[in-house]
Design a protein around this motif. Structure first.
Motif, short mmCIF file in Angstrom:
data_model
loop_
_atom_site.label_atom_id
_atom_site.label_comp_id
_atom_site.label_asym_id
_atom_site.label_seq_id
_atom_site.Cartn_x
_atom_site.Cartn_y
_atom_site.Cartn_z
N GLU A 177 40.08 2.52 12.50
CA GLU A 177 40.61 3.23 11.34
C GLU A 177 42.02 3.74 11.58
O GLU A 177 42.83 3.86 10.65
CB GLU A 177 39.68 4.39 10.98
CG GLU A 177 38.35 3.94 10.37
CD GLU A 177 37.40 5.10 10.13
OE1 GLU A 177 37.70 6.23 10.62
OE2 GLU A 177 36.36 4.89 9.49
N ASP A 178 42.33 4.03 12.87
CA ASP A 178 43.66 4.51 13.24
C ASP A 178 44.60 3.39 13.65
O ASP A 178 45.72 3.65 14.12
CB ASP A 178 43.56 5.52 14.39
CG ASP A 178 42.88 6.82 13.97
OD1 ASP A 178 42.87 7.10 12.76
OD2 ASP A 178 42.37 7.54 14.85
N ASP A 180 44.46 1.57 16.22
CA ASP A 180 44.75 1.86 17.63
C ASP A 180 44.31 0.68 18.50
O ASP A 180 43.14 0.29 18.49
CB ASP A 180 43.99 3.13 18.04
CG ASP A 180 44.46 3.67 19.39
OD1 ASP A 180 44.87 2.86 20.25
OD2 ASP A 180 44.38 4.89 19.58
#
Length: 233
Positions: A177-178, A180
């Protein structure tokens, strides 16, 4: 590189890379691959090199069939391009025999030497198979060595440690979601928990999506795994 004594700067940083690499587990001997040469190309970073090998294996498993299909279809240009690509990829990982076989195959294709196609393609296929088998063995041994204690894989006893799986899934979802890239390592942890399960293909697809920075697609794939395993995050 900052202004100054470049030779000293490069020397110092090369020493740092060597010290860093020496703390990691040594790679096994791989048939058809000059591991020392391949490592040198990326500064002696074992982890990065292993990822490069795995990427090579997954991207080029069908290379021989693709070249053969192109030749059978009379698409000489595509066949030569595929052989050229393989030549470069093999050189990047230190697969010297495969690099040579790909170079000779490319030359034969460009010269339209139909009499040699079969022999050259056979040599190329054998060299590629040797490299792929070595990488496959490395991957299998690597998974065994990092399998967390207390976790029973599905192919061993038909069960998994649900708490560990749920924890890994939750962390991976947050990382995706980030956007990353730490999601790569988290996915490897999840892979060890779910080795031998019915979702190995989905895990592979997620890895490919992450490699292409398609985090939303990777997250959708993760949700499918959660649904398949009848879990909740």
């Amino acid at each position: 590189i900052p202004p100054g004594n470049r030779e000293r700067y490069i020397s110092e940083h090369s020493e740092n890379n060597t010290e860093e690499a020496s703390t990691e587990d040594a790679l096994p001997k791989l048939p058809g691959i000059d591991v020392a040469s391949g490592l040198a190309r990326i500064g002696g970073n074992n982890r990065a090199y292993q990822k490069l090998l795995l990427k090579f294996s997954r991207n080029n498993a069908d290379a021989s069939d693709n070249i053969k299909d192109a030749l059978n279809n009379g698409d000489i240009e595509r066949a030569a391009r595929l052989a050229h690509t393989m030549k470069g990829a093999a050189g990047n990982i230190g697969a010297d025999d495969l690099h040579t076989a790909a170079r000779e195959l490319e030359t034969g294709i460009k010269e339209h030497d139909g009499e040699k196609f079969e022999s050259l393609l056979d040599d190329f296929t054998k060299a590629l198979h040797q490299v792929l088998k070595g990488i496959e063995h490395m991957e299998q041994e690597g998974r065994k060595s990092v399998r967390p204690s207390g976790v029973v894989a599905l192919d061993d006893a038909g069960s998994i440690d649900i708490s560990n799986v749920t924890s890994a899934l939750t962390r991976l979802a947050a990382l995706l979601e980030d956007d990353d890239m730490d999601a790569v390592e988290c996915l490897e942890t999840l892979r060890t928990y779910l080795e031998g399960s019915s979702v190995e293909k989905e895990i592979q697809e997620i890895e490919e999506f992450i490699g292409q920075y398609e985090f939303e697609k990777a997250l959708e794939g993760l949700k499918n795994i959660v649904k398949t395993l009848n879990l909740s995050l």
